[in-house]
Design an enzyme around this catalytic site. Structure first.
Site, mmCIF file in Angstrom:
data_model
loop_
_atom_site.group_PDB
_atom_site.id
_atom_site.type_symbol
_atom_site.label_atom_id
_atom_site.label_comp_id
_atom_site.label_asym_id
_atom_site.label_seq_id
_atom_site.Cartn_x
_atom_site.Cartn_y
_atom_site.Cartn_z
ATOM 1 N N LYS A 23 -11.910 -1.039 4.061
ATOM 2 C CA LYS A 23 -11.366 -0.154 3.035
ATOM 3 C C LYS A 23 -12.361 -0.049 1.875
ATOM 4 O O LYS A 23 -13.326 0.684 1.968
ATOM 5 C CB LYS A 23 -9.973 -0.627 2.627
ATOM 6 C CG LYS A 23 -8.956 -0.429 3.760
ATOM 7 C CD LYS A 23 -7.547 -0.777 3.367
ATOM 8 C CE LYS A 23 -6.530 -0.327 4.416
ATOM 9 N NZ LYS A 23 -6.739 -0.901 5.759
ATOM 10 N N HIS A 72 -5.653 -4.204 0.313
ATOM 11 C CA HIS A 72 -5.809 -2.986 -0.485
ATOM 12 C C HIS A 72 -6.321 -3.273 -1.896
ATOM 13 O O HIS A 72 -6.323 -2.368 -2.739
ATOM 14 C CB HIS A 72 -4.488 -2.225 -0.539
ATOM 15 C CG HIS A 72 -4.116 -1.599 0.758
ATOM 16 N ND1 HIS A 72 -4.548 -0.348 1.140
ATOM 17 C CD2 HIS A 72 -3.387 -2.078 1.801
ATOM 18 C CE1 HIS A 72 -4.078 -0.067 2.345
ATOM 19 N NE2 HIS A 72 -3.377 -1.102 2.771
ATOM 20 N N SER A 92 0.781 -1.230 0.000
ATOM 21 C CA SER A 92 0.000 0.000 0.000
ATOM 22 C C SER A 92 0.813 1.281 0.000
ATOM 23 O O SER A 92 0.300 2.332 -0.385
ATOM 24 C CB SER A 92 -0.945 0.013 1.206
ATOM 25 O OG SER A 92 -0.215 0.025 2.414
#
Length: 409
Positions: free
Chosen positions: A248, A217, A189
């Protein structure tokens, strides 16, 4: 020992190095993300645009998610009331785990209170299940993976980042009969680069190793149904254990693993980080399941396409200004500053003068000398907001460069 003095010294070191972390008090606006309100310490407020959030697709504000959460709240109340084993398993938890298993094409899934806990609990438990297990870990794996591997108490090997040849050499030096697991990520990330999933799976097949892939991610963001980079690359079925987050791209909260039914059953039965933790509130499980289900659809793909477009536009504009962008083709836009003090200075100026909120990323999250601002454009950032950000960076970059030059003179 003077405990207070010792604490003062520890905190002062962070201030002296320019990497003391300041929490910005913001209030997200329902239905208006990425707009938010910044509440300053003096009680005044300022309208800002959030450019560093991990709600990559704006699903934390999506009507389908909010509707599911309202329904679950009205039906069940606030909390789950216990661990999964003691009154904390509901239809919402079962539905969520079914959605996750389906997303990744696995037999089963297991939900944790965070992806950090999922990594830590799973990786620290595998050595109990496979005595003599050797874990091979990418050098840039997330802190949660590192912690879990350390706590396992078993043998570990660290291979150079994305270096499959080095990984092969490390494996060749070990007992061929020893059980093995390769732990790596699909997207790292801080730089936004991709892990070599196919090459690692090929090697794992050769040597009889298990594979453990962190897609934190990438889930929701890649693949025709949002299953992650492994889905995009046609490698999902080859990965033994997939770890990811609900906090996320899915916009809610929690983490999970997806694997075979036997693997999930074993982790469920042996991992203290799962057994002794209160389960997710049903309202959270309901929202996460709705988010996953939505992002599997064609409408979800529209969000992914828009996000990728906005990331490309922002990278192109910042590169055009000559800024030091790291670009591996992912949705993450890192701008390297290289100094913690100036990184914080630029972050503060963007917030105060331009209404742009982007937190500085310092050591130990990234190596010293690579401090950066990490922008995360989303589908709900429009082109006008991208233009405002680019203008702000153009104006302030030169000012900060002058300060850097004066400081080094």
């Amino acid at each position: 020992m003077d405990y207070d003095r010792t604490l003062d010294s520890a905190i002062q070191r962070l201030h002296d190095e320019g990497r003391y972390r300041t929490f910005i008090d913001i209030e997200r606006r329902k239905g208006h993300f990425p707009h938010a309100t910044w509440r300053r310490a003096d009680g005044t407020e300022k309208d800002i645009t959030v450019w560093c959030g991990n709600d990559y697709l704006g699903m934390g504000q999506h009507p389908a998610v909010l509707e599911a959460m309202h329904e679950a709240l009205d039906a069940t109340g606030a909390g789950s009331g216990g661990t999964r084993n003691i009154s904390g398993t509901t239809v919402y938890h079962n539905r969520l785990e079914a959605e996750i298993a389906d997303l990744h094409g696995k037999e089963a899934a297991l939900v944790f209170s965070s992806a950090y806990i999922a990594n830590d609990a799973t990786l620290s438990t595998l050595h109990k299940l496979f005595p003599g297990l050797i874990i091979y870990s990418d050098a840039l794996n997330h802190a949660s993976m590192i912690e879990g591997i350390k706590r396992s108490g078993g043998a570990k090997r660290i291979f150079r980042h994305n270096d499959v040849a080095h990984l092969r050499a490390l494996i060749a030096a070990d007992d061929p009969a020893a059980p093995k697991l390769i732990a790596f990520e699909s997207i790292y990330s801080m730089d936004g680069d991709f892990g070599p999933i196919q090459e690692i799976c090929d090697l794992a097949d050769e040597v009889g190793a298990l594979t453990y892939l962190d897609e934190v991610h990438a889930v929701g963001m890649y693949g025709p149904r949002g299953g992650g980079v492994a889905e995009r690359d046609g490698q999902m079925a080859r990965v033994d254990i997939i770890n990811a987050t609900l906090g996320k791209a899915f916009g809610v909260f929690g983490g999970y693993i997806a694997a075979s039914a036997k693997m999930v059953d074993a982790i469920r039965s042996y991992a203290p980080g799962f057994i002794f933790t209160t389960s997710l509130p049903p309202v959270v499980a309901a929202g996460a399941a709705a988010s996953i289900a939505f992002l599997k659809t064609a409408e979800g793909q529209k969000l992914r396409d828009a996000q990728q477009l906005h990331a490309k536009v922002l990278k192109m504009r910042l590169k055009g200004m000559g800024l030091p962008i790291i670009d591996y083709g992912s949705h993450i836009v890192p701008v390297v500053i290289g100094d913690p003090v100036h990184c914080k200075m630029l972050s503060d100026m963007l917030l105060e003068h331009c209404g742009v909120y982007v937190q500085p990323i310092n050591f130990p999250t990234v190596p010293r000398g690579t401090e950066r601002l990490r922008f995360t454009p989303s589908p709900v950032h429009d082109l006008k907001q991208i233009e405002s950000l680019v203008k702000a960076m153009d104006t302030l970059w030169g000012h900060c460069a002058l300060n850097r030059a004066e400081a080094s003179a």
